[in-house]
Write an enzyme that holds these catalytic residues in place. Sequence first.
Site, mmCIF file in Angstrom:
data_model
loop_
_atom_site.group_PDB
_atom_site.id
_atom_site.type_symbol
_atom_site.label_atom_id
_atom_site.label_comp_id
_atom_site.label_asym_id
_atom_site.label_seq_id
_atom_site.Cartn_x
_atom_site.Cartn_y
_atom_site.Cartn_z
ATOM 1 N N TYR A 256 7.151 -0.461 12.695
ATOM 2 C CA TYR A 256 8.079 -1.310 11.932
ATOM 3 C C TYR A 256 9.408 -1.310 12.688
ATOM 4 O O TYR A 256 9.977 -0.248 12.916
ATOM 5 C CB TYR A 256 8.299 -0.750 10.526
ATOM 6 C CG TYR A 256 7.086 -0.855 9.624
ATOM 7 C CD1 TYR A 256 6.048 0.076 9.681
ATOM 8 C CD2 TYR A 256 6.981 -1.897 8.697
ATOM 9 C CE1 TYR A 256 4.945 -0.024 8.851
ATOM 10 C CE2 TYR A 256 5.875 -1.999 7.852
ATOM 11 C CZ TYR A 256 4.862 -1.065 7.938
ATOM 12 O OH TYR A 256 3.771 -1.164 7.110
ATOM 13 N N LYS B 96 1.821 -3.015 0.127
ATOM 14 C CA LYS B 96 1.428 -2.609 -1.224
ATOM 15 C C LYS B 96 0.625 -3.641 -2.023
ATOM 16 O O LYS B 96 0.005 -3.296 -3.038
ATOM 17 C CB LYS B 96 2.686 -2.242 -2.050
ATOM 18 C CG LYS B 96 3.307 -0.928 -1.632
ATOM 19 C CD LYS B 96 2.509 0.256 -2.142
ATOM 20 C CE LYS B 96 2.726 1.526 -1.365
ATOM 21 N NZ LYS B 96 1.733 1.798 -0.319
ATOM 22 N N TYR C 248 4.334 5.269 0.768
ATOM 23 C CA TYR C 248 3.525 4.459 1.686
ATOM 24 C C TYR C 248 2.037 4.771 1.528
ATOM 25 O O TYR C 248 1.202 3.862 1.488
ATOM 26 C CB TYR C 248 3.968 4.682 3.141
ATOM 27 C CG TYR C 248 3.433 3.626 4.082
ATOM 28 C CD1 TYR C 248 4.202 2.511 4.423
ATOM 29 C CD2 TYR C 248 2.147 3.717 4.619
ATOM 30 C CE1 TYR C 248 3.707 1.527 5.267
ATOM 31 C CE2 TYR C 248 1.645 2.741 5.458
ATOM 32 C CZ TYR C 248 2.431 1.646 5.782
ATOM 33 O OH TYR C 248 1.931 0.664 6.599
HETATM 34 P P1 RFL Z 1 -5.490 -13.443 -4.099
HETATM 35 O O1 RFL Z 1 -5.918 -12.790 -2.847
HETATM 36 O O2 RFL Z 1 -4.407 -14.466 -4.009
HETATM 37 O O3 RFL Z 1 -6.785 -14.073 -4.767
HETATM 38 C C1 RFL Z 1 -6.712 -14.930 -5.891
HETATM 39 C C2 RFL Z 1 -7.903 -15.848 -5.879
HETATM 40 O O4 RFL Z 1 -7.865 -16.691 -7.033
HETATM 41 C C3 RFL Z 1 -8.181 -18.023 -6.646
HETATM 42 N N1 RFL Z 1 -7.573 -18.966 -7.616
HETATM 43 C C4 RFL Z 1 -8.268 -19.584 -8.577
HETATM 44 N N2 RFL Z 1 -9.560 -19.540 -8.923
HETATM 45 C C5 RFL Z 1 -9.961 -20.300 -9.964
HETATM 46 N N3 RFL Z 1 -9.119 -21.129 -10.665
HETATM 47 C C6 RFL Z 1 -7.817 -21.190 -10.364
HETATM 48 N N4 RFL Z 1 -6.976 -21.981 -11.036
HETATM 49 C C7 RFL Z 1 -7.333 -20.400 -9.274
HETATM 50 N N5 RFL Z 1 -6.126 -20.219 -8.695
HETATM 51 C C8 RFL Z 1 -6.287 -19.352 -7.702
HETATM 52 C C9 RFL Z 1 -7.607 -18.147 -5.245
HETATM 53 O O5 RFL Z 1 -8.226 -19.201 -4.508
HETATM 54 C C10 RFL Z 1 -7.918 -16.771 -4.680
HETATM 55 O O6 RFL Z 1 -9.172 -16.721 -4.039
HETATM 56 O O7 RFL Z 1 -5.001 -12.358 -5.184
HETATM 57 P P2 RFL Z 1 -5.525 -10.873 -5.479
HETATM 58 O O8 RFL Z 1 -7.017 -10.838 -5.568
HETATM 59 O O9 RFL Z 1 -4.691 -10.389 -6.594
HETATM 60 O O10 RFL Z 1 -5.173 -10.040 -4.152
HETATM 61 C C11 RFL Z 1 -3.834 -9.801 -3.798
HETATM 62 C C12 RFL Z 1 -3.709 -9.681 -2.280
HETATM 63 O O11 RFL Z 1 -4.318 -10.812 -1.688
HETATM 64 C C13 RFL Z 1 -2.240 -9.574 -1.817
HETATM 65 O O12 RFL Z 1 -1.492 -8.773 -2.704
HETATM 66 C C14 RFL Z 1 -2.117 -8.963 -0.415
HETATM 67 O O13 RFL Z 1 -2.694 -9.789 0.541
HETATM 68 C C15 RFL Z 1 -0.640 -8.716 -0.043
HETATM 69 N N6 RFL Z 1 -0.463 -8.231 1.337
HETATM 70 C C16 RFL Z 1 -0.675 -6.901 1.656
HETATM 71 N N7 RFL Z 1 -1.114 -6.035 0.729
HETATM 72 C C17 RFL Z 1 -1.395 -4.728 1.057
HETATM 73 O O14 RFL Z 1 -1.788 -3.952 0.163
HETATM 74 N N8 RFL Z 1 -1.260 -4.259 2.345
HETATM 75 C C18 RFL Z 1 -0.825 -5.063 3.354
HETATM 76 O O15 RFL Z 1 -0.779 -4.622 4.489
HETATM 77 C C19 RFL Z 1 -0.477 -6.441 3.021
HETATM 78 N N9 RFL Z 1 -0.066 -7.291 3.960
HETATM 79 C C20 RFL Z 1 -0.040 -9.116 2.326
HETATM 80 C C21 RFL Z 1 0.163 -8.607 3.654
HETATM 81 C C22 RFL Z 1 0.189 -10.469 2.058
HETATM 82 C C23 RFL Z 1 0.626 -11.313 3.056
HETATM 83 N N10 RFL Z 1 0.819 -12.684 2.724
HETATM 84 C C24 RFL Z 1 0.278 -13.752 3.440
HETATM 85 C C25 RFL Z 1 1.408 -13.014 1.445
HETATM 86 C C26 RFL Z 1 0.601 -9.444 4.667
HETATM 87 C C27 RFL Z 1 0.856 -10.793 4.369
HETATM 88 C C28 RFL Z 1 1.374 -11.665 5.494
HETATM 89 C C1 PHB Z 2 -0.986 -6.167 8.283
HETATM 90 O O1 PHB Z 2 -1.645 -5.548 9.115
HETATM 91 O O2 PHB Z 2 -1.199 -7.354 8.007
HETATM 92 C C2 PHB Z 2 0.155 -5.481 7.623
HETATM 93 C C3 PHB Z 2 0.332 -4.120 7.812
HETATM 94 C C4 PHB Z 2 1.402 -3.472 7.203
HETATM 95 C C5 PHB Z 2 2.279 -4.191 6.423
HETATM 96 C C6 PHB Z 2 2.087 -5.551 6.220
HETATM 97 C C7 PHB Z 2 1.015 -6.202 6.832
HETATM 98 O O3 PHB Z 2 3.340 -3.560 5.861
#
Ligand code: RFL
Ligand code: PHB
Length: 390
Positions: A201, A297, A385
């Site tokens: 980071y 998270k 973390y």
């Molecule tokens: P999701 O993954 O958004 O899935 C929700 C699903 O619901 C569908 N949906 C519908 N289905 C039916 N009818 C409707 N009206 C609907 N509306 C929506 C969608 O199509 C989708 O398939 O939510 P969920 O399951 O709660 O999961 C959450 C995670 O995806 C999210 O918190 C993480 O990706 C966040 N995140 C990270 N989390 C970590 O714990 N560790 C990480 O390293 C981390 N890195 C990240 C991240 C999120 C990122 N972005 C793009 C926001 C890095 C990034 C860049």
């Molecule tokens: C990732 O690998 O996408 C990633 C890892 C750590 C973070 C956020 C995203 O804090």
Amino acid sequence: MKSVSVVIIGAGPAGLLLGQLLQTSGIETVILEQRSPDYVLGRIRAGVLEQGAVSLMRQAGCSERMDKEGIVHHGTALMVDGQMHRIDFQDLTGTSVLVYGQTEVTRDLMDARTASGAPTLYEAEDVSLSDLDSPRPTVRFRKDGIEQTITCDFIAGCDGFHGVSRRSIPAHILKTYERVYPFGWLGLLSDTPPVDDELIYINHPRGFALCSMRSHSRSRYYLQCGLDEKIKDWSDERFWDALQDRLPASHQDRLVRGPSIEKSIAPLRSFVAEPMRYGQLFLAGDAAHIVPPTGAKGLNLAASDVYYLWKGLEDFYHHGQSGGLEAYAGKALARVWKAERFSWWMTTMLHQFPGQPAFESKMQQAELAYLFSSRAAMTALAENYVGLPY
Ligand code: RFL
Ligand code: PHB
């Protein structure tokens, strides 16, 4: 009209994990997802799993590939003023995290659901929820042009930030808390070996950067960017140049460049909706809360919500007790707010805030100086973390 115990809205990690855990408990579910499986798998998001999430994947019977391919990380590095500082999770907390991508988690859960024969209806359009405050709520949707209705005991709203579930709670009941940050993350995925064995980071005068990975041969990098930035203006070369410029001198020559397989911009936001339950509807994951990704998270909070909900539903169906479901929102939110605090703190400490007053800049520098001078402060970072207990 069909009838089922639990309708799960959304086949992201929250919905699929809940579906699989309920399947192991013999509780009947239907999952409704508005997109196709390929679309869901195409979203590149989280990369870091806490032990709690790892353990749930095992309890769901979906850990074979994760246990083989996931990479255990015993620490992470923070780079400030060109200096690398290692946070040793193992030494400070006695535990570690697992690097295993959300895409792989989702794929493993999808495969297990297919194998179990439990139904997931993809490309379900216009999902709507009604009678949430009655004992038998109804879910309506359209699939292949045909209107369908399902009644159930409970609805799990696992449909992410833009889903329909949270919006189905009457406005006068829902209270939301939000902070939108004045920047986003530009992410790039490439089949090149990561620049380091651990995540780095980086707090840099030209903006935050993160070096992450999906495997020993696949890298995931992020750069802080303005909210008005467009992907088309970021050639791979421009991205690699900007990243190299923010790396410590020790790593600049180690960076292996290659064509991007994915590039995307995500805005950063903190958001919580309360309560997480309305009648027979329970919100879980991004449907109820968003954290900026700096603390890794989001997916992990989705997993802890799912754990509390799974246990509540098990108590209800197996022991005829509703105490676990009554306690759901309170337990989940207590953990959510601590992760919100940690994610906000990491974000505030590591990014450049445009136009930040001099006093705030000094506070940021003092925060970092204190962190690296104090084992207690580093332990606080490490224990958040790796994940607070469920
Ligand atoms: P999701 O993954 O958004 O899935 C929700 C699903 O619901 C569908 N949906 C519908 N289905 C039916 N009818 C409707 N009206 C609907 N509306 C929506 C969608 O199509 C989708 O398939 O939510 P969920 O399951 O709660 O999961 C959450 C995670 O995806 C999210 O918190 C993480 O990706 C966040 N995140 C990270 N989390 C970590 O714990 N560790 C990480 O390293 C981390 N890195 C990240 C991240 C999120 C990122 N972005 C793009 C926001 C890095 C990034 C860049
Ligand atoms: C990732 O690998 O996408 C990633 C890892 C750590 C973070 C956020 C995203 O804090």
